[in-house]
Write an enzyme that holds these catalytic residues in place. Structure first.
Site: not given
Ligand code: CKP
Ligand code: MG
Length: 312
Positions: A33, A165, A167, A257
């Site tokens: 996360g 971030n 999504r 992260d």
């Molecule tokens: O942007 P990153 O690749 O550093 O983020 C990864 C995280 O929280 C991953 O652990 C996943 O659980 C999340 O981003 C998400 O909810 O997409």
């Molecule tokens: Mg990221």
């Protein structure tokens, strides 16, 4: 305590073999996360942290709680609920160089967080609030909870750090844009990527993205450039930094992260902005060398060794 965050942490299942997941039989599970990835990275670098969240009162929720607590993060305001399950996701290595993420988190315990989770006395114990654009994307109550925490934190004088971030699997474009822009205007330090600058402002030049965010009120902006490192703009200082060494990428998820952890730790320890960005690049690169989103996060010692090796 130093850094507080709020967000959803899940169990991630990854097929053991490369290839379309329909053929996968064996899976490995990890904990992931964005917010706890960064908090765990901070703890490894000697920064004290706390996490606000909600997990299902189920076996997976118990596992996450023990793991996060075991990494040293304060979990006094992580609630276990009987009303919803802990979220999960699957990380598929579709081809050796192509990772795909599939979420099974809608209606999860974290997506049902509400403002009762926010305790002013608790928040006042921290100096920094670390937020990402994932928490407002998972549900409207989670978004309201995060915005409430943002307001309380600003009233209490915490410095706000934000990783957009983006999504788009989790929310629609118009809502994402409006919400992320309104949050950005409240933040002191922002850590975007190029694709987020493109989405928010139609800009793909890191210098212009940073300038735009400075114009909106940020003190420091660091634009992540993947393998190319990062570009920073802080006060009158601007420049580029790269990781100390090239790495072999085993699992790219979690790099952003890890970058945040390395950079924020350096910032809190009052390193120069250049050194803090460099530390972020090293931490982000190292995360990708190990399978899992947090297992590759470096300790302080490892980063120091890397740097001294680089200087000799
Ligand atoms: O942007 P990153 O690749 O550093 O983020 C990864 C995280 O929280 C991953 O652990 C996943 O659980 C999340 O981003 C998400 O909810 O997409
Ligand atoms: Mg990221």
């Amino acid at each position: 305590m130093d850094v507080l965050s709020i967000g959803e942490t899940m169990i991630v299942f990854s097929p053991n073999e490369v290839g379309p997941m329909r053929y996968a039989r064996d899976f490995t599970s990890h904990i992931a996360g964005a917010e706890t990835n960064t908090l765990i990275g901070l703890q490894k670098l000697g920064i004290s942290t706390g996490w606000i969240s909600q997990l299902g009162n189920d076996e997976l929720g118990q596992r996450i709680l023990s793991f996060v607590r075991g990494e040293g993060i304060n979990v006094d305001f992580v609630k276990l609920t009987d009303d919803a399950n802990t979220g999960i996701f699957i990380k598929e290595k579709f081809r050796s160089n192509q990772t795909r993420v599939h979420y099974y988190r809608s209606g999860s315990a974290a997506s049902q967080m509400n403002e009762n989770l926010i305790n002013k006395d608790y928040v006042s114990q921290f100096k920094f609030l670390y937020l990402t654009g994932i928490t407002p994307a998972i549900s409207s109550s989670s978004k309201d909870t995060m915005l409430h925490l943002l307001k309380v934190s600003k009233q209490l004088g915490l410095k706000i750090i934000f990783d957009p971030n983006l999504r788009l699997k989790l929310w629609d474009e118009d809502e994402a844009k409006a919400t992320l822009l309104s949050i950005i205007k409240e933040c002191d330090i922002i850590l975007p990527g190029i694709s987020e600058g493109e989405f928010l402002f139609g800009l793909s030049d890191e210098r212009k993205i940073a300038q735009k965010m400075i114009d909106l009120g940020a003190e420091t902006v660091v634009v992540k450039l993947g393998e190319q490192g990062a570009y920073y703009h802080s006060g009158d200082q601007t420049g580029y930094e790269k990781a100390s060494q090239e790495v072999e990428v085993v699992d790219p998820v979690g790099a952003g992260d890890g970058f945040a952890a390395g950079f924020i730790a350096g910032y809190i320890e009052q390193m120069s902005i250049q050194d803090a960005v460099h530390q972020g690049c090293d931490a982000g690169a190292l995360v990708t060398t190990v399978k899992g989103d947090v297992e590759g996060l470096p300790t302080k010692e490892e980063l120091e060794n890397l740097n001294s090796k680089n200087k000799t």
